[in-house]
Design a protein around this motif. Sequence first.
Motif, PDB file in Angstrom:
ATOM      1  N   VAL A 141      75.023  91.895 -26.729  1.00 55.32           N
ATOM      2  CA  VAL A 141      74.736  91.063 -25.562  1.00 55.32           C
ATOM      3  C   VAL A 141      73.946  91.912 -24.580  1.00 55.32           C
ATOM      4  O   VAL A 141      74.429  92.940 -24.117  1.00 55.32           O
ATOM      5  CB  VAL A 141      76.032  90.540 -24.907  1.00 55.32           C
ATOM      6  N   ARG A 195      82.050  80.978 -27.310  1.00 52.43           N
ATOM      7  CA  ARG A 195      80.737  81.026 -27.928  1.00 52.43           C
ATOM      8  C   ARG A 195      80.839  80.863 -29.447  1.00 52.43           C
ATOM      9  O   ARG A 195      81.916  80.960 -30.027  1.00 52.43           O
ATOM     10  CB  ARG A 195      80.046  82.345 -27.584  1.00 52.43           C
ATOM     11  N   ARG A 207      74.977  87.821 -34.151  1.00 46.84           N
ATOM     12  CA  ARG A 207      74.222  87.302 -33.007  1.00 46.84           C
ATOM     13  C   ARG A 207      74.952  86.115 -32.391  1.00 46.84           C
ATOM     14  O   ARG A 207      75.807  85.482 -33.023  1.00 46.84           O
ATOM     15  CB  ARG A 207      72.814  86.898 -33.421  1.00 46.84           C
ATOM     16  N   VAL A 208      74.600  85.794 -31.151  1.00 46.98           N
ATOM     17  CA  VAL A 208      75.142  84.630 -30.457  1.00 46.98           C
ATOM     18  C   VAL A 208      74.262  83.424 -30.759  1.00 46.98           C
ATOM     19  O   VAL A 208      73.064  83.432 -30.491  1.00 46.98           O
ATOM     20  CB  VAL A 208      75.206  84.858 -28.932  1.00 46.98           C
ATOM     21  N   ARG A 211      76.616  79.552 -26.390  1.00 47.12           N
ATOM     22  CA  ARG A 211      77.663  80.023 -25.467  1.00 47.12           C
ATOM     23  C   ARG A 211      77.902  78.967 -24.393  1.00 47.12           C
ATOM     24  O   ARG A 211      77.244  77.917 -24.384  1.00 47.12           O
ATOM     25  CB  ARG A 211      77.257  81.358 -24.841  1.00 47.12           C
ATOM     26  N   GLN A 246      69.405  80.302 -30.493  1.00 53.59           N
ATOM     27  CA  GLN A 246      69.525  81.714 -30.146  1.00 53.59           C
ATOM     28  C   GLN A 246      70.105  81.849 -28.746  1.00 53.59           C
ATOM     29  O   GLN A 246      69.436  81.513 -27.765  1.00 53.59           O
ATOM     30  CB  GLN A 246      68.146  82.406 -30.193  1.00 53.59           C
ATOM     31  N   ASN A 247      71.350  82.262 -28.657  1.00 54.73           N
ATOM     32  CA  ASN A 247      71.995  82.506 -27.370  1.00 54.73           C
ATOM     33  C   ASN A 247      71.853  81.307 -26.439  1.00 54.73           C
ATOM     34  O   ASN A 247      71.585  81.445 -25.245  1.00 54.73           O
ATOM     35  CB  ASN A 247      71.402  83.763 -26.720  1.00 54.73           C
ATOM     36  N   ASP A 249      72.749  78.417 -24.036  1.00 56.65           N
ATOM     37  CA  ASP A 249      73.779  78.020 -23.078  1.00 56.65           C
ATOM     38  C   ASP A 249      73.878  76.506 -23.132  1.00 56.65           C
ATOM     39  O   ASP A 249      72.975  75.798 -22.683  1.00 56.65           O
ATOM     40  CB  ASP A 249      73.406  78.490 -21.674  1.00 56.65           C
TER      41      ASP A 249
END
Length: 369
Positions: A141, A195, A207-208, A211, A246-247, A249
């Motif tokens: 992160v 997440r 990888r995230v 989240r 990808q990550n 929100d």
Amino acid sequence: MKKLFGVLGVLLLAGLAYFGLWPVPIEPVSWHAPAAPGYAGPHAVNHKLAKLNMIDLGAEAGPEHIAMGPDGKLYTTVESGRILRMQPDGSQQEVFGQTGGRVLGFDFDARGHLIAADAVKGLLSIAPDKSIQLLTDKVAVNGQPDPIRYADAVVVAQNGKMYLSDASTRFAPKDWGGTFEASVLDILEQAATGRVLEFDPASGQTRVVARGLSFANGVALSQDEKHLFVNETGKYRVWKIDVNAQNLDVAQGGAQARVLFDNLPGYPDNLMRGRDGKIWLGFAKPRNPTIDQLADQPFMRKVTLRLPRALWPIPKAYGHVMAFTEDGQVVQDLQDPSGLYPESTGVTETADRLYIHSLHAKGLGWLPR
């Protein structure tokens, strides 16, 4: 009398100071809880989950997650932290594994290894010979390693990639007295730090994917493996999220994530693929009016934690599972208002049975399919 009133006054002030000022670990976030829909429509009250057949687990309890292994045997995790293995009828029970943590969800990879989401240890691989390997317990992160604090579900794609839910980045079960205690803290706080992660065994990278979830809890892949279905337990929702995100929100919206089910009548838990394209969802508990009323009252949620645990607004026991299609249509709904089989967290469907997951049941319940 003056002395007595003086003592009572001091006690009253001490009590007010305690309930108003005593430190608690949460920093509650105000949110809007939609009015509970109750048990209506596709969730109309029924008793189809009542009178389960039971498999005796001896001294073990809480078959939180259940799956059929590639060896044709039934596997389940229990409260003690053990992973049990048995024949589909419950005979020939044995301890398959003990990680030293608490496995909440698991799946099998192409090699027949049990891939375990351990709420204490992270993501583990348990070989048929019962040897255990740590796959990942951190994710990058902002260029820095961040611990996976509450792994609670995992699904393995055909390409070998593994998708897991990390329920909370704030409250790790190992630090807060166990999985239940940590979940209560996270859901009361509503900071939405849960997440979805991807671990690629080919590269060893984690990888995230997404989240911003209020207690991420349960993952399942679409049939084409282009999307993930993810429970957001703390906000009574199920999301459909692009695996290539990808990550992301989820609070920001966008084309890669949408709410498939909103304002459900209970706290959604495990997601499991069933037969004929269905996905099964369990409800650990029904909604609680007091909890919903406190949604926009952060201070009162702090006060709640200062009460004795027996006075916490824990929802009543109510058995409830449902099956849905990938486009969000409810096709089966099974309930037991008596709650005799507590915390029905999910369903494993085979050719002839429905095995019902539970956090605390004193046996493993099943229904003929």
